[in-house]
Design a protein around this motif. Structure first.
Motif, PDB file in Angstrom:
ATOM      1  N   ARG A 291     -60.659  71.074 122.149  1.00 50.84           N
ATOM      2  CA  ARG A 291     -60.040  71.839 123.237  1.00 50.84           C
ATOM      3  C   ARG A 291     -60.422  71.259 124.592  1.00 50.84           C
ATOM      4  N   LYS A 292     -61.671  70.835 124.706  1.00 51.94           N
ATOM      5  CA  LYS A 292     -62.143  70.258 125.966  1.00 51.94           C
ATOM      6  C   LYS A 292     -61.464  68.925 126.247  1.00 51.94           C
ATOM      7  N   GLU A 293     -61.357  68.077 125.222  1.00 46.46           N
ATOM      8  CA  GLU A 293     -60.778  66.746 125.397  1.00 46.46           C
ATOM      9  C   GLU A 293     -59.254  66.743 125.293  1.00 46.46           C
ATOM     10  N   LYS A 294     -58.670  67.901 124.879  1.00 49.40           N
ATOM     11  CA  LYS A 294     -57.214  68.038 124.741  1.00 49.40           C
ATOM     12  C   LYS A 294     -56.645  67.008 123.771  1.00 49.40           C
TER      13      LYS A 294
ATOM     14  N   LYS B  74     -64.454  73.257 119.843  1.00 51.12           N
ATOM     15  CA  LYS B  74     -64.716  73.256 121.283  1.00 51.12           C
ATOM     16  C   LYS B  74     -64.450  71.874 121.875  1.00 51.12           C
ATOM     17  N   PHE B  75     -64.840  70.852 121.124  1.00 46.43           N
ATOM     18  CA  PHE B  75     -64.684  69.478 121.607  1.00 46.43           C
ATOM     19  C   PHE B  75     -63.211  69.104 121.774  1.00 46.43           C
TER      20      PHE B  75
END
Length: 223
Positions: free
Chosen positions: A183-186, A180-181
């Motif tokens: 994907r959020k931070e790309k 999740k991290f």
């Protein structure tokens, strides 16, 4: 792209790069033995682990693709890309475009790609302007010294920097939070792994300046 067809070899203790004239690469396909799908899957994982632990040799092409047939509608696509032709950012783009093509989706992100630069460079090299520029710089640099002999204070030593391998399994909840991290931070999985490793070194050695982005690394480890 020249790097995709580049190999390296040693001649008289000098590492030389060579671009192959042709690049006729064939995807390797394996039909695995085993009575059940589970057995074929385990066999494919064993082959992949052996492949992943193989030492990189620069005399081979830096790009490999293999397909493992586990079941009629279950295949494993294995892609090995050397760091000499890729980095974390380029791998993210590569995987994104690969998934989009597999799903039949169009990439609406109209940005310049490496192939665009290659085509522009090739077109420029064949132009009259390029020929004029080449002649100009040949005349300007005709008397330049081709080799510079820098004095050294010690002989080159052959050292072995191969380290040990430690395998471990992270908890499933931590892995999901980590996904999740990123994907959020790309970012790629390499980034938080590297920062966590630097943080571990710093805490083990009690030396704070061996790593960067201390706060970000600590946040990664606090899921």
């Amino acid at each position: 792209m020249d790097l995709f067809r580049s190999v390296f070899y040693e001649e008289n203790n000098v590492l030389i790069q060579k671009n192959l004239d042709k690049y006729n690469y064939k995807i390797k396909e394996y039909s695995l033995g085993g009575e059940t799908e589970k057995e074929r899957y385990e066999a494919s994982m064993k082959m992949l682990n052996n492949h992943a632990n193989t030492t990189l040799t620069v005399d081979k092409l830096p790009f490999e693709v293999e397909v493992y047939y586990v079941a009629e509608e279950n295949c494993i696509l294995f892609i090995s890309i050397s760091h000499i032709i890729s980095d974390g950012s380029s791998l993210v783009l590569f995987v994104k475009e690969l998934v989009n093509n597999y799903n039949g989706e169009e990439d609406k992100n109209e940005v310049l790609q490496q192939i665009d630069h290659n085509l522009w460079k090739e077109k420029l090299a064949k132009s009259e302007e390029s020929k004029k520029q080449n002649e100009h710089w040949k005349n300007q640099l005709k008397d330049i010294q081709l080799e510079i002999d820098f004095p050294g204070d010690r002989e080159i030593r052959e050292e072995d920097y191969v380290g040990e391998q430690t395998r471990f399994t992270i908890e499933e909840d931590f892995y999901k939070n980590l996904c999740k991290f990123i994907r959020k931070e790309k970012v790629s999985m390499c980034a938080p792994s590297l920062y966590a490793f630097n943080l571990l070194i710093a805490k083990r050695t009690l030396i704070s300046y061996v790593y960067l982005w201390m706060n970000w690394a600590e946040n990664i480890c606090r899921f």
